[in-house]
Scaffold this motif. Structure first.
Motif, PDB file in Angstrom:
ATOM      1  N   PRO A  43       0.806  -1.118  -0.146  1.00 46.03           N
ATOM      2  CA  PRO A  43      -0.045   0.103  -0.077  1.00 46.03           C
ATOM      3  C   PRO A  43       0.726   1.232   0.095  1.00 46.03           C
ATOM      4  O   PRO A  43       1.674   1.471   0.812  1.00 46.03           O
ATOM      5  N   GLY A  44       0.618   2.035  -1.121  1.00 46.12           N
ATOM      6  CA  GLY A  44       1.453   3.477  -1.007  1.00 46.12           C
ATOM      7  C   GLY A  44       2.574   3.356  -1.595  1.00 46.12           C
ATOM      8  O   GLY A  44       3.162   4.481  -1.829  1.00 46.12           O
ATOM      9  N   LEU A  45       3.025   2.048  -1.977  1.00 44.06           N
ATOM     10  CA  LEU A  45       4.426   2.106  -2.757  1.00 44.06           C
ATOM     11  C   LEU A  45       4.219   1.794  -4.120  1.00 44.06           C
ATOM     12  O   LEU A  45       3.765   0.620  -4.375  1.00 44.06           O
ATOM     13  N   PHE A  46       4.740   2.730  -5.219  1.00 44.39           N
ATOM     14  CA  PHE A  46       4.427   2.443  -6.517  1.00 44.39           C
ATOM     15  C   PHE A  46       5.754   2.105  -7.417  1.00 44.39           C
ATOM     16  O   PHE A  46       6.690   2.522  -7.104  1.00 44.39           O
ATOM     17  N   THR A  47       5.492   1.109  -8.234  1.00 44.51           N
ATOM     18  CA  THR A  47       6.515   0.782  -9.269  1.00 44.51           C
ATOM     19  C   THR A  47       6.267   0.691 -10.486  1.00 44.51           C
ATOM     20  O   THR A  47       4.902   0.491 -10.810  1.00 44.51           O
ATOM     21  N   PRO A  48       7.123   0.867 -11.546  1.00 43.06           N
ATOM     22  CA  PRO A  48       6.776   0.634 -12.733  1.00 43.06           C
ATOM     23  C   PRO A  48       6.133  -1.094 -12.968  1.00 43.06           C
ATOM     24  O   PRO A  48       6.429  -1.865 -12.342  1.00 43.06           O
ATOM     25  N   GLY A  49       5.069  -1.028 -13.804  1.00 40.63           N
ATOM     26  CA  GLY A  49       4.174  -2.149 -14.144  1.00 40.63           C
ATOM     27  C   GLY A  49       5.054  -3.268 -14.733  1.00 40.63           C
ATOM     28  O   GLY A  49       5.929  -3.037 -15.670  1.00 40.63           O
ATOM     29  N   ARG A  50       5.279  -4.294 -14.099  1.00 46.34           N
ATOM     30  CA  ARG A  50       5.946  -5.596 -14.623  1.00 46.34           C
ATOM     31  C   ARG A  50       5.376  -5.845 -16.008  1.00 46.34           C
ATOM     32  O   ARG A  50       6.231  -6.486 -16.746  1.00 46.34           O
ATOM     33  N   ARG A  51       4.193  -6.140 -16.405  1.00 43.16           N
ATOM     34  CA  ARG A  51       3.600  -6.310 -17.780  1.00 43.16           C
ATOM     35  C   ARG A  51       4.165  -5.360 -18.663  1.00 43.16           C
ATOM     36  O   ARG A  51       4.492  -5.910 -19.699  1.00 43.16           O
ATOM     37  N   ARG A  52       4.253  -4.218 -18.210  1.00 45.61           N
ATOM     38  CA  ARG A  52       4.686  -3.135 -19.013  1.00 45.61           C
ATOM     39  C   ARG A  52       6.309  -3.143 -19.532  1.00 45.61           C
ATOM     40  O   ARG A  52       6.681  -3.134 -20.331  1.00 45.61           O
ATOM     41  N   ALA A  53       6.846  -3.642 -18.541  1.00 51.66           N
ATOM     42  CA  ALA A  53       8.460  -3.932 -18.330  1.00 51.66           C
ATOM     43  C   ALA A  53       8.799  -5.195 -19.137  1.00 51.66           C
ATOM     44  O   ALA A  53       9.932  -5.583 -19.613  1.00 51.66           O
ATOM     45  N   GLY A  54       7.656  -6.181 -19.324  1.00 53.80           N
ATOM     46  CA  GLY A  54       7.983  -7.338 -20.262  1.00 53.80           C
ATOM     47  C   GLY A  54       8.480  -8.504 -19.215  1.00 53.80           C
ATOM     48  O   GLY A  54       8.963  -9.273 -19.847  1.00 53.80           O
ATOM     49  N   THR A  55       8.170  -8.301 -17.703  1.00 50.72           N
ATOM     50  CA  THR A  55       8.607  -9.349 -16.854  1.00 50.72           C
ATOM     51  C   THR A  55       7.544 -10.112 -16.201  1.00 50.72           C
ATOM     52  O   THR A  55       6.490  -9.813 -16.441  1.00 50.72           O
TER      53      THR A  55
END
Length: 112
Positions: A100-112
């Motif tokens: 909660p409240g911690l955001f990271t680049p989307g894994r799907r978008r990064a291809g992993t």
């Protein structure tokens, strides 16, 4: 030809309080759902800026960290508005929120 009675009847009608409002859309931003092959150029400017901050960060980011990096004043309202945008990016698969409240680049978008 219309008579004076017909014209008076037309003038007695009160205008609708909602006349024309059903067709006016002001300030709507469209954040598309991420799909393979899409890049950040599909996003409105402020969302691109937020995505760039999250992508360039060495780890997960919070709204409080994003706000000064997108050149907004450090105020409660700006934190809440940015948090809402971060959540919208999660809903649309541009970002992930594993904790909660911690955001990271989307894994799907990064291809992993």
């Amino acid at each position: 030809m219309r008579g004076p009675v017909a014209e008076a009847a037309d003038d007695d009608r009160a205008p609708s309080l909602y006349a024309g409002a059903e067709r006016q859309i002001v300030g709507a931003l469209s954040v598309p759902k991420w799909q393979a092959g899409m890049d950040a150029s599909a996003l409105p400017r402020v969302y691109r800026d937020i995505l760039e901050v999250a992508t360039d960060a060495p780890g997960p980011v919070r709204a409080e960290q994003v706000v000064p990096r997108i050149r907004l004043p450090a105020e409660v309202g700006k934190f809440e508005g940015t948090r809402a945008k971060l959540k919208r990016l999660v809903e649309r698969r541009w970002l992930d929120e594993d904790d909660p409240g911690l955001f990271t680049p989307g894994r799907r978008r990064a291809g992993t």
